[in-house]
Scaffold this motif. Structure first.
Motif, short mmCIF file in Angstrom:
data_model
loop_
_atom_site.label_atom_id
_atom_site.label_comp_id
_atom_site.label_asym_id
_atom_site.label_seq_id
_atom_site.Cartn_x
_atom_site.Cartn_y
_atom_site.Cartn_z
N ALA A 355 21.94 6.21 -19.80
CA ALA A 355 21.47 5.88 -18.47
C ALA A 355 20.42 4.77 -18.49
CB ALA A 355 20.88 7.12 -17.79
N VAL A 356 20.34 4.10 -17.37
CA VAL A 356 19.28 3.13 -17.09
C VAL A 356 18.44 3.70 -15.96
CG1 VAL A 356 18.72 0.77 -16.42
CG2 VAL A 356 20.81 1.23 -17.69
N THR A 357 17.14 3.85 -16.17
CA THR A 357 16.26 4.35 -15.13
C THR A 357 15.35 3.24 -14.66
OG1 THR A 357 14.68 5.14 -16.78
CG2 THR A 357 16.32 6.71 -15.98
N ILE A 358 15.18 3.15 -13.35
CA ILE A 358 14.35 2.13 -12.73
C ILE A 358 13.38 2.82 -11.79
CG2 ILE A 358 14.33 0.08 -11.24
CD1 ILE A 358 17.24 -0.41 -12.12
N SER A 359 12.12 2.46 -11.90
CA SER A 359 11.10 2.98 -11.00
C SER A 359 10.20 1.82 -10.58
CB SER A 359 10.29 4.09 -11.67
OG SER A 359 9.24 4.53 -10.81
N VAL A 360 10.09 1.62 -9.29
CA VAL A 360 9.24 0.55 -8.75
C VAL A 360 8.32 1.17 -7.72
CG1 VAL A 360 9.16 -1.68 -7.59
CG2 VAL A 360 11.07 -1.15 -9.11
N ARG A 361 7.02 0.95 -7.90
CA ARG A 361 6.01 1.55 -7.03
C ARG A 361 5.05 0.45 -6.57
NH1 ARG A 361 3.38 6.72 -6.58
NH2 ARG A 361 4.98 7.54 -7.99
N ASN A 362 4.75 0.44 -5.29
CA ASN A 362 3.77 -0.52 -4.77
C ASN A 362 2.93 0.12 -3.69
OD1 ASN A 362 6.53 -1.19 -3.20
ND2 ASN A 362 4.82 -1.54 -1.81
N ARG A 363 1.70 -0.35 -3.57
CA ARG A 363 0.81 0.14 -2.54
C ARG A 363 1.32 -0.28 -1.17
NH1 ARG A 363 -2.95 3.84 -3.43
NH2 ARG A 363 -4.37 2.85 -1.97
N ILE A 364 1.05 0.58 -0.19
CA ILE A 364 1.37 0.23 1.19
C ILE A 364 0.13 -0.34 1.82
CG2 ILE A 364 2.10 1.13 3.43
CD1 ILE A 364 3.60 3.32 1.96
N ASP A 365 0.23 -1.56 2.28
CA ASP A 365 -0.92 -2.30 2.80
C ASP A 365 -1.21 -1.86 4.23
OD1 ASP A 365 -1.78 -5.76 3.46
OD2 ASP A 365 -3.03 -4.02 3.00
N GLY A 366 -2.26 -1.13 4.45
CA GLY A 366 -2.65 -0.75 5.79
C GLY A 366 -2.09 0.60 6.18
N PRO A 367 -2.59 1.19 7.27
CA PRO A 367 -2.14 2.51 7.70
C PRO A 367 -0.73 2.47 8.27
CG PRO A 367 -3.62 1.57 9.33
CD PRO A 367 -3.61 0.62 8.18
N GLY A 368 -0.14 3.64 8.37
CA GLY A 368 1.20 3.73 8.97
C GLY A 368 2.28 3.61 7.93
N ARG A 369 3.50 3.64 8.39
CA ARG A 369 4.65 3.60 7.50
C ARG A 369 4.96 2.17 7.10
NH1 ARG A 369 9.53 6.49 10.26
NH2 ARG A 369 9.20 4.73 11.65
N ALA A 370 5.50 2.02 5.91
CA ALA A 370 6.02 0.71 5.51
C ALA A 370 7.29 0.44 6.27
CB ALA A 370 6.30 0.70 4.00
N ARG A 371 7.55 -0.81 6.52
CA ARG A 371 8.77 -1.16 7.26
C ARG A 371 10.02 -0.71 6.53
NH1 ARG A 371 8.60 -7.31 8.48
NH2 ARG A 371 10.68 -6.80 9.24
N GLY A 372 9.95 -0.67 5.20
CA GLY A 372 11.11 -0.24 4.44
C GLY A 372 11.56 1.17 4.74
N GLU A 373 10.62 2.03 5.27
CA GLU A 373 10.99 3.40 5.55
C GLU A 373 12.02 3.49 6.66
OE1 GLU A 373 7.88 6.62 5.30
OE2 GLU A 373 6.59 4.87 5.51
N ARG A 374 12.16 2.44 7.44
CA ARG A 374 13.12 2.49 8.53
C ARG A 374 14.53 2.18 8.03
NH1 ARG A 374 8.72 0.03 11.63
NH2 ARG A 374 9.62 -2.05 11.42
N ASP A 398 5.12 8.02 -1.16
CA ASP A 398 4.40 8.98 -1.98
C ASP A 398 2.90 8.72 -1.77
OD1 ASP A 398 3.50 10.80 -3.81
OD2 ASP A 398 4.10 9.65 -5.59
N GLU A 399 2.33 9.44 -0.81
CA GLU A 399 0.94 9.22 -0.37
C GLU A 399 0.76 7.77 0.09
OE1 GLU A 399 -1.60 10.59 -3.52
OE2 GLU A 399 -1.13 12.70 -3.14
N ASP A 400 -0.01 6.97 -0.65
CA ASP A 400 -0.26 5.60 -0.23
C ASP A 400 0.67 4.59 -0.92
OD1 ASP A 400 -2.28 6.38 1.47
OD2 ASP A 400 -3.84 6.21 -0.07
N ASP A 401 1.68 5.09 -1.61
CA ASP A 401 2.59 4.21 -2.34
C ASP A 401 4.00 4.32 -1.76
OD1 ASP A 401 0.52 3.49 -3.96
OD2 ASP A 401 1.11 4.79 -5.63
N TRP A 402 4.74 3.24 -1.95
CA TRP A 402 6.19 3.24 -1.66
C TRP A 402 6.90 3.22 -3.00
CZ3 TRP A 402 9.25 4.19 2.30
CH2 TRP A 402 10.61 3.83 2.20
N VAL A 403 7.80 4.18 -3.20
CA VAL A 403 8.42 4.38 -4.51
C VAL A 403 9.94 4.31 -4.36
CG1 VAL A 403 8.65 5.90 -6.51
CG2 VAL A 403 6.51 5.87 -5.20
#
Length: 415
Positions: A355-374, A398-403
């Protein structure tokens, strides 16, 4: 009631169908001459009336059947149906085919067209002549219908019904033509329409085209979208730093140039695949896991703080999986820049076992949901890539991160 009675006379379709049957009558003439003239001249037993009917008719029928199976006849019949019967089978293809069931159905349609056209064309010629002959019968007392001489009829009103009958028969012939045309339209749907195999093949070709269009759309979205996101961010940075820090602004402009060149290369490649002029398009090598260091460097050059950890042997991954994994990482970086801004991004890629596993995590800038959640096109494109390869895909907050976490099979058999 009047509209129903006058409909066959006023509809243009009636006269187009009439032409269709007259064309069939014209095609009937060579077979008639073959059976009635040529065969009796060669076969003595066919010189009598019954011999001509049996021997000449059978020989003409055999020739008609043989001709009906010719590929050119299928094309001719298809063109006549399409133009004169108002195209009841718009999806049908009338070219040459090796499918004998299709050829048999086309031959039946052609033979029915010729035979019916022969009868209706004969009546189309005979009925006006009959009207002309019967008009004079009440005045002359004679009706010349055959070679045996005129037939005596009463003069005056006693035989006035003869021209009326002939005119009535001629007028009644128009609805007969219209009805025959409707019958042949239904026959065309049954005999010339696409077979089940043709429909399945057409659906498969359509599905292949849609899959290819989806793949190309993903390629444009991922490659060009990533480059344009970098260009937009770096252009803003270069504008702000132009007067204060020429070194930083020059670095930003270099990132813009590199991203634009990469986007142009990818765009030229994809547009080349869309060309329909039949020219061979050179296929540029597509990036894979081995090219991740270049992608990460270009992203860092754009000012994004990327913490990357890539482990394993890229050669242990099948090329198609390697390319899709690269595109998934690229799309994750694009989403981070586009939706969260210049935030730190952590990238983990590991090739281990099957298998190939990929994990990418970034902070969400500012309050509210990231646009990607839509669930925009980026997430949908990544999910499609993973589903095609039989992997697993998860994306969310994941809390303040988008994973984004992906697991793909390597596509290689391990010994």
């Amino acid at each position: 009631m009047t509209r129903w009675a006058l409909g066959p006379f006023t509809r243009p379709a009636t006269y187009r169908r009439w032409v269709y049957f007259i064309l069939g009558g014209a095609l009937f003439v060579p077979f008639l001459l073959f059976g009635a003239v040529l065969v009796p001249s060669v076969v003595p037993w066919a010189s009598t009336l019954w011999g001509a009917l049996l021997i000449g008719g059978s020989a003409a029928a055999l020739v008609l059947v043989a001709v009906a199976f010719l590929p050119a006849v299928r094309v001719l019949e298809g063109a006549a149906v399409r133009e004169l019967l108002d195209d009841p089978v718009p999806d049908a293809e009338f070219g040459a085919t090796g499918d004998w069931s299709v050829r048999l159905r086309s031959a039946v349609m052609f033979a029915a067209h010729v035979l019916t056209g022969g009868v209706l064309s004969t009546l189309s010629l005979a009925l006006p002549v009959l009207v002309a002959l019967t008009i004079s019968a009440p005045f002359t007392g004679e009706l010349a219908l055959g070679a045996g001489g005129p037939t005596p009829v009463p003069q005056g009103w006693a035989s006035a019904w003869l021209p009326g009958l002939a005119v009535g028969a001629t007028l009644a012939f128009v609805p007969v033509v219209a009805l025959s045309g409707s019958v042949f339209r239904r026959m065309a749907v049954a005999l010339l329409g696409p077979s089940v195999a043709d429909r399945i093949a057409r659906l498969e070709r359509r599905a292949d085209q849609l899959r290819e269009r989806t793949r190309l759309a993903r390629e444009l979205h991922d490659s060009v979208g990533h480059a344009l996101s970098i260009v937009a961010v770096q252009a803003g940075a270069a504008r702000r730093l132009l007067r204060r820090d020429t070194g930083a602004s020059e670095q930003a402009l270099e990132a813009i140039e590199a991203a634009a060149r990469a986007a142009l290369d990818d765009l030229d490649h994809v547009l080349g695949l869309l060309r329909e002029d039949g020219e061979a398009v050179p296929r540029a090598p597509r990036a894979g896991l081995a090219d991740l260091p270049s992608l990460l460097s270009a992203t860092r050059l754009a000012g994004v703080l990327v913490d990357a950890d890539v482990r394993g042997d890229p050669d242990a991954v099948a090329p198609v999986v390697s390319r899709e994994a690269y595109r998934i990482v690229q799309e994750c970086l694009t989403n981070a820049v586009r939706h969260a801004g210049m935030v730190p991004v952590t990238v983990r890629v590991e090739v281990a076992g099957p298998a190939v596993t990929i994990s990418v995590r970034n902070r969400i800038d500012g309050p509210g949901r990231a646009r990607g959640e839509r669930g925009g096109r980026g997430l949908r494109g990544m999910r499609e890539r993973v589903d095609v390869l039989g992997g697993t895909f998860q994306a969310g907050r994941d809390e303040d991160d988008w994973v984004v976490e992906v697991r793909l099979p390597t596509g290689r058999t391990t010994s």
